[in-house]
Design a protein around this motif. Structure first.
Motif, PDB file in Angstrom:
ATOM      1  N   GLY A 122       0.808  -1.203   0.000  1.00 54.47           N
ATOM      2  CA  GLY A 122       0.000   0.000   0.000  1.00 54.47           C
ATOM      3  C   GLY A 122       0.846   1.259   0.000  1.00 54.47           C
ATOM      4  O   GLY A 122       0.530   2.229  -0.667  1.00 54.47           O
ATOM      5  N   GLY A 136       3.366   1.093  -3.391  1.00 54.85           N
ATOM      6  CA  GLY A 136       2.583   1.122  -4.624  1.00 54.85           C
ATOM      7  C   GLY A 136       3.392   0.610  -5.819  1.00 54.85           C
ATOM      8  O   GLY A 136       4.440  -0.014  -5.672  1.00 54.85           O
ATOM      9  N   ILE A 153      -3.816   2.589   1.673  1.00 61.49           N
ATOM     10  CA  ILE A 153      -4.049   3.433   0.498  1.00 61.49           C
ATOM     11  C   ILE A 153      -5.045   4.545   0.830  1.00 61.49           C
ATOM     12  O   ILE A 153      -4.955   5.656   0.327  1.00 61.49           O
ATOM     13  CB  ILE A 153      -4.532   2.567  -0.680  1.00 61.49           C
TER      14      ILE A 153
END
Lengths: 309, 412
Positions: free
Chosen positions: A126, A129, A195
């Motif tokens: 998260g 990425g 996220i």
């Protein structure tokens, strides 16, 4: 100015000036909501009792669970023992008490391991990425596609003999199998909440201040993204206990002489119609333990999820 | 003119648009497309423009929260777009940011003391460990908050107070530049004035230079020394506040200014309001030539082919930077600049401190028996006028209105 206005303000002051600093850490937040919830107290008592059983079984019984009195095999509850005896002549009550240890150990250790692996990987994918996220998410998907029970059977039957040496290793064997197959759901959950938290302005502000990634994760992202993970981990703890019993029932999880509710349930099948108490008591303990953790998970979810308030 | 402290040189930020299974780059969103300006020590540069014109991206590029596609940010003579690691951290001390939304810019799980103290912890050599708490209290005092509230959490403050906390965090390291990304847009009008005045006060006291990004033209006029007008990722016009507001030469600026509401009913219907046709074109596919030609009433053939340069063009009195082939000044009726006028004493000013702070201060002084200062007097009078009866005071559990006497909200 009227005197009433002054009086009003001065009356309000002592409260205002006093120490009434509302805590806002994750734990205190949850605690405030939990302490008024009866479901929480019921589950807390259940969990406390089972944990006590796991740590000091001798508090609950003086009988040796491995003392087989074959002469009294299959005796009914009340015939000298509380829950009767099983086909080997073991005291069912003592077996139920001692069986808690395996279940609680498996549940707690599996959850700890799955949270560590899943939470860590979810945080990495998260937070970083891009390619990291893609790689870890696909790996997670692969594990996700393996059915838990089937995967555990294959995993357990392919482990070397070394794992059957002592009690702890036998338990570790089951823990490894379940954690190995259980982490992806937690990783997904963690990834999504990271996220969600990451683009917040306070994270950007920390970046603008030159905070290191570890600092940003530690003090900003983790405290704000941990809640869903805790909830799901608590609920799945009950699930792991049930799966442990299932695996033991199938004869591939824990094995005698280890004591486990799953093993006892499996052994009691022979007397399903004639002596159902052999089946009933271990099943009852198993259900209560699983129920305790699932109720706790529900209560924690209610406490941590702001949307349900 | 004082020295240039921050300089943007041809800053470009393009975001790739990916499409298809292979995530091939199908185009570029040209968020910021060649913006240059200088910021002098202690001045305020206002950046205005409508939504999506790249104002905020520009702010993030200046802060290096985004890497520019090309172009440079020069800070104090050093190129800081190339810096990394230690150097970058060093430079971050000198330029800080205040965000738009005071409800997401503060970590809800940290106390105010931790939030404002975080810069000091990250740059641990600025203030020795023992003095940090004191420094945080000084900062809170400086931005008009009660230093005793150091252990409170952000949700216990109102929007205006939270923005003050954000400002305190921004100035904790004594930066020379503060990038303000729409710092007052999310606030109530009365609170906007308080925060803007606070920012002006801090500028005077600390010699800060501001890049003030906003879409409220009146607020920008009030605080800015110079103003830049952005349109579709480019600077359309850039000049002194007076030049841009009184003698705008770019049609877009003229249209923007003509839309500012005028608080004078006698002028109703008499103003020369320019209503633009159509929408802002997509920054993924900006028009050729002058970017404004699709909506400009002056557009001619040359505008669709040749991009005008941002250069000095006469504005009737002097000349300032404008990006239009047909730049000519046009008188737009708009709000009068009142920043130099004496405030009318008949009205309540915006200088009063937040009432909740005041109340808490009184509490600390022992039940508020010595209401010596006139400010305190006025505060009590006002609060009693607003809330003659405490029972009628709004029992808002989440936010605190600034004028409320003490934040005696029920705890859950």
């Amino acid at each position: 100015m009227t005197d009433a206005a002054v009086a009003e303000v001065t009356v309000a002051e002592p409260r205002e000036g006093g120490v009434r600093e509302e805590e806002r850490s994750l734990a205190s937040d949850a605690w405030r909501a939990l302490r008024g919830n009866p479901v929480f107290w019921v589950s807390a008592v259940l969990i406390a009792v089972f944990t006590l059983m796991a740590i000091w079984p001798s508090l609950f019984t003086n009988t040796d669970p491995r003392e087989a009195i074959l002469a009294e095999s299959r005796s009914r509850p009340g015939d000298g023992t509380w829950f009767g005896r099983d086909i080997q002549g073991y005291d069912i009550y003592a077996r139920c008490i001692y069986g808690a240890r395996a279940s609680i150990l498996v549940g707690v250790m599996t959850t700890a391991m799955a949270v560590a692996i899943g939470g860590g990987i979810g945080m990495i994918s998260g937070y970083l990425g891009g390619a990291w996220d893609a790689t870890f998410s696909r790996i997670g998907d692969i594990f996700f596609s393996i059915p838990l029970l089937l995967g555990a059977i294959i995993f357990l039957s392919s482990l070397p003999e070394f794992f059957n040496d002592n009690y702890f290793l036998v338990i570790m064997k089951v823990v490894l199998a379940l954690a190995f197959l259980g982490w992806p759901s937690l990783a997904r959950l963690m990834r999504s909440s990271v996220i969600q938290v990451k683009p917040n302005d306070y994270v950007q502000a920390a970046r603008a201040l030159g905070a290191s990634p570890s600092r940003i994760i530690r003090s900003h992202i983790l405290p704000n993204s941990l809640a869903p993970l805790i909830v799901v981990a608590t609920i799945s703890l009950g699930g792991y206990i049930a799966v442990e019993a299932t695996l033991s029932f199938l004869g591939i999880g824990l094995q005698p002489p280890a004591i486990s509710w799953g093993i006892d349930i499996s052994a009691a099948i022979v007397g399903l119609r004639t002596t159902p108490h052999m089946l009933f008591f271990p099943s009852l303990f198993l259900s209560l333990a699983v129920l305790g953790f699932i109720l706790m998970g529900d209560a924690v979810r209610d406490a941590l999820d702001p949307k349900t308030r | 003119m004082p020295e240039v402290i921050l300089s943007a040189q041809d800053l470009v930020k393009h975001y790739p648009i990916r499409s298809g299974v292979l995530r091939r780059v199908a185009g570029q969103v040209k968020a910021v497309d060649g913006v240059s300006f200088d910021l002098h020590k202690g001045e305020t540069l206002g950046i205005v423009g409508e939504s999506g014109c790249g104002k905020s991206t520009l702010g993030r590029l200046l802060m290096r929260l985004e890497e520019p596609t090309s172009g440079k940010v020069i800070f104090g003579g050093e190129d800081w777009s190339g810096a990394s690691g230690r150097k970058l951290r060093q430079m971050r001390r000198n330029i800080q940011i205040v965000f738009q939304d005071p409800y997401t810019s503060l970590n809800p799980r940290m106390t105010v003391g931790d939030i404002v103290g975080e810069p000091l912890e990250i740059h641990s050599d600025v203030v020795p460990k023992g003095g940090r708490r004191k420094r945080v209290q000084e900062l809170l005092d400086l931005v008009g908050l009660n230093p005793e509230h150091i252990n409170r959490y952000p949700h216990q403050f109102s929007g205006g107070q939270r923005q003050r906390i954000g400002i305190a965090r921004g100035i904790a390291l004594n930066p020379s530049v503060l990038v303000c990304d729409e710092p007052v847009s999310a606030l109530d009008v009365s609170v906007q004035a308080q925060v803007v005045n606070l920012m002006e006060k801090l500028q005077d006291e600390l010699g800060l230079a501001y890049v003030f990004i906003a879409h409220d033209l009146s607020v920008v006029r009030h605080i800015s020394d110079r103003v830049g007008v952005m349109y579709l990722g480019r600077m359309a016009e850039l000049g002194e506040e007076d030049e841009v507001y009184s003698r705008p030469t770019h049609p877009y600026t003229q249209a923007l200014l003509s839309a500012v509401p005028v608080p004078d009913p006698t002028l109703r219907g008499k103003r020369d309001q320019i209503v633009l046709q159509g929408d802002v074109p997509s920054p993924a596919n900006p028009p050729s030539g002058c970017r404004f030609h699709t909506r400009c009433w002056k557009a001619q053939e040359v505008c669709t082919t040749d991009e005008p340069e941002l250069e000095l063009r006469p504005d009737g009195l002097g000349a300032h930077l404008s990006r239009c082939h047909f730049a000519e000044p046009r008188l737009i009726l708009e709000t009068v600049d009142v920043s130099d006028l004496e405030p009318d004493t008949r009205f309540a000013g915006t200088e009063v401190q937040d009432m909740s702070d005041l109340g808490a201060g009184l509490g600390a002084a022992g039940g508020g028996e010595d209401l010596g200062s006139s400010a305190a007097d006025a505060g009590v009078e006002r609060s009693s006028a607003l809330h003659p009866d405490t029972d009628q005071a709004p029992q808002d559990t989440t936010r605190l209105v600034d004028e409320q006497p003490g934040d005696d909200r029920p705890t859950r």
